[in-house]
Design a protein around this motif. Structure first.
Motif, PDB file in Angstrom:
ATOM      1  N   ALA A  43     -15.561  30.701 -71.636  1.00 24.42           N
ATOM      2  CA  ALA A  43     -14.750  31.227 -72.547  1.00 24.42           C
ATOM      3  C   ALA A  43     -14.081  30.204 -73.447  1.00 24.42           C
ATOM      4  N   PHE A  44     -13.708  29.027 -72.887  1.00 25.28           N
ATOM      5  CA  PHE A  44     -13.181  28.028 -73.716  1.00 25.28           C
ATOM      6  C   PHE A  44     -14.115  27.682 -74.781  1.00 25.28           C
ATOM      7  N   VAL A  45     -15.502  27.558 -74.522  1.00 30.15           N
ATOM      8  CA  VAL A  45     -16.208  27.035 -75.560  1.00 30.15           C
ATOM      9  C   VAL A  45     -16.429  28.050 -76.613  1.00 30.15           C
ATOM     10  N   ASP A  46     -16.298  29.360 -76.311  1.00 26.53           N
ATOM     11  CA  ASP A  46     -16.529  30.437 -77.144  1.00 26.53           C
ATOM     12  C   ASP A  46     -15.112  30.414 -78.123  1.00 26.53           C
ATOM     13  N   ALA A  47     -13.939  30.171 -77.263  1.00 26.13           N
ATOM     14  CA  ALA A  47     -12.754  30.240 -78.153  1.00 26.13           C
ATOM     15  C   ALA A  47     -12.497  29.129 -79.028  1.00 26.13           C
ATOM     16  N   VAL A  48     -13.087  27.988 -78.906  1.00 28.61           N
ATOM     17  CA  VAL A  48     -13.064  26.847 -79.525  1.00 28.61           C
ATOM     18  C   VAL A  48     -14.061  27.074 -80.772  1.00 28.61           C
ATOM     19  N   ASP A  49     -15.075  27.660 -80.597  1.00 24.46           N
ATOM     20  CA  ASP A  49     -15.859  27.965 -81.588  1.00 24.46           C
ATOM     21  C   ASP A  49     -15.695  29.074 -82.593  1.00 24.46           C
ATOM     22  N   ARG A  50     -14.815  30.288 -82.108  1.00 19.78           N
ATOM     23  CA  ARG A  50     -14.181  31.172 -83.061  1.00 19.78           C
ATOM     24  C   ARG A  50     -12.741  31.027 -83.611  1.00 19.78           C
ATOM     25  N   CYS A  51     -12.171  29.916 -82.971  1.00 15.84           N
ATOM     26  CA  CYS A  51     -10.655  29.812 -83.496  1.00 15.84           C
ATOM     27  C   CYS A  51     -10.361  28.609 -84.313  1.00 15.84           C
ATOM     28  N   PHE A  52     -11.307  27.713 -84.204  1.00 15.42           N
ATOM     29  CA  PHE A  52     -11.266  26.490 -85.263  1.00 15.42           C
ATOM     30  C   PHE A  52      -9.738  25.704 -84.840  1.00 15.42           C
ATOM     31  N   PRO A  53      -9.469  25.604 -83.467  1.00 17.03           N
ATOM     32  CA  PRO A  53      -8.049  25.024 -83.040  1.00 17.03           C
ATOM     33  C   PRO A  53      -7.601  23.712 -83.580  1.00 17.03           C
ATOM     34  N   VAL A  54      -6.184  23.512 -83.795  1.00 15.38           N
ATOM     35  CA  VAL A  54      -5.842  22.509 -84.078  1.00 15.38           C
ATOM     36  C   VAL A  54      -5.777  21.031 -82.954  1.00 15.38           C
ATOM     37  N   LEU A  55      -5.860  22.013 -81.543  1.00 10.88           N
ATOM     38  CA  LEU A  55      -5.852  21.182 -80.363  1.00 10.88           C
ATOM     39  C   LEU A  55      -6.512  22.333 -79.118  1.00 10.88           C
ATOM     40  N   ALA A  56      -7.246  21.522 -78.262  1.00  9.45           N
ATOM     41  CA  ALA A  56      -7.531  22.196 -76.978  1.00  9.45           C
ATOM     42  C   ALA A  56      -6.937  21.324 -75.832  1.00  9.45           C
ATOM     43  N   LEU A  57      -6.614  22.164 -75.035  1.00  3.27           N
ATOM     44  CA  LEU A  57      -6.019  21.580 -73.689  1.00  3.27           C
ATOM     45  C   LEU A  57      -6.942  22.043 -72.380  1.00  3.27           C
ATOM     46  N   VAL A  58      -7.316  21.416 -71.528  1.00  2.00           N
ATOM     47  CA  VAL A  58      -8.227  21.720 -70.393  1.00  2.00           C
ATOM     48  C   VAL A  58      -7.519  21.328 -69.018  1.00  2.00           C
ATOM     49  N   ASP A  59      -7.332  22.390 -68.152  1.00  2.00           N
ATOM     50  CA  ASP A  59      -6.782  22.004 -66.984  1.00  2.00           C
ATOM     51  C   ASP A  59      -8.049  21.697 -66.156  1.00  2.00           C
ATOM     52  N   LEU A  60      -7.999  20.547 -65.584  1.00  2.00           N
ATOM     53  CA  LEU A  60      -8.978  20.436 -64.589  1.00  2.00           C
ATOM     54  C   LEU A  60      -9.194  20.561 -63.202  1.00  2.00           C
TER      55      LEU A  60
END
Length: 273
Positions: A43-60
């Motif tokens: 879902a993260f990959v899909d959201a980055v693809d769709r939203c063109f975000p200015v930043l992405a955060l990932v909880d490891l």
């Protein structure tokens, strides 16, 4: 998530901790951003693809293959420029290292992210202007010819000339040439009724123009970028059907500003920082 819900200034967060999600959402909204929370790496990959975000955060601490998700975002040209900050336990040094190897721009301890989150969000929502070496020099002859072709609506020809200018230029300002030509190719894809290609080219080119001075090598970057961004977001929300009614006369031209008539040009720092 549908295209009509996508907004500028989005920050995508891979986070499944129900106690931490409200903190992320609150800080992002307070700074004027739009949080998009997802719970799985896919879902993260899909959201980055769709939203063109200015930043992405990932909880490891998220379950699933977050490393693969980070790498996928970083190897695709239209998402590779999205800054990714991963965060996890400060004692799990190997996991933080794995996030960096996967392609994360930063891998921080959770405590560091919590402490600096408001400043980090603000910096990515409203990045400071940068002055790359060569920003205050004249346009090269090739670049000027490329701009002239773009203004004439010859988007294939502008690509050829600006690509030559980009290859000939060794200073960091070459990123401006690449950004302009990629936006121009987005216009070409719109003419060819290729929505996917247009969106991808916008997302490759616009980040290269985002932090440049308002006037750069005599190019009115601010006006050109703003018009291109407006078209990008309209088509992102409308989806492919938006090409049927899009008025191609709205493609912006590039205004060239003479240094002597541009207060912004002369009043900005000249140290290249």
């Amino acid at each position: 998530m549908s295209e009509d819900t996508v907004q500028p200034n989005t920050i995508v967060c891979l986070e499944a901790d129900l106690f931490f999600i409200p903190r992320l959402e609150d800080v992002i909204r307070r700074q004027g951003g739009t949080p998009v929370i997802v719970e799985t790496p896919d879902a993260f990959v899909d959201a980055v693809d769709r939203c063109f975000p200015v930043l992405a955060l990932v909880d490891l601490a998220t379950e699933g293959d977050w490393a693969h998700a980070i790498t996928r975002c970083k190897i695709r040209p239209h998402t590779s420029q999205t800054p990714i900050i991963a965060f996890g336990s400060h004692v799990d040094v190997e996991t933080l290292r794995a996030a960096r190897r996967a392609g994360a721009d930063h891998a921080w301890a959770r405590s560091k992210l919590m402490e600096e989150l408001p400043q980090v969000v603000e910096r990515h929502l409203h990045p400071p202007v940068t002055y790359p070496e060569g920003w205050d020099a004249p346009l090269s002859d090739l670049a000027r010819r490329g701009v002239e072709e773009l203004n004439a609506g010859e988007y294939f020809e502008q690509h050829e000339l600006l690509e030559q200018a980009w290859m000939a230029e060794t200073r960091p300002i070459r990123e401006m040439y690449q950004g302009i030509l990629q936006v121009g190719v987005a216009f070409l894809q719109i003419q060819r009724n290729n929505w996917t290609g247009a969106i991808k080219m916008f997302r490759r080119g616009l980040p290269r123009l985002r932090t440049l001075p308002p006037v750069c090598q005599g190019v009115d970057i601010t006006s050109f970028r703003a018009a291109a961004e407006q078209i990008h977001w309209e088509l992102t929300r409308s989806g492919p059907k938006g090409l049927q009614t899009f008025d191609q006369s709205r493609f912006p031209q590039i205004k060239l500003v003479e240094p002597s008539s541009s207060a912004e040009f002369w009043n900005s720092p000249h140290d290249g920082k």
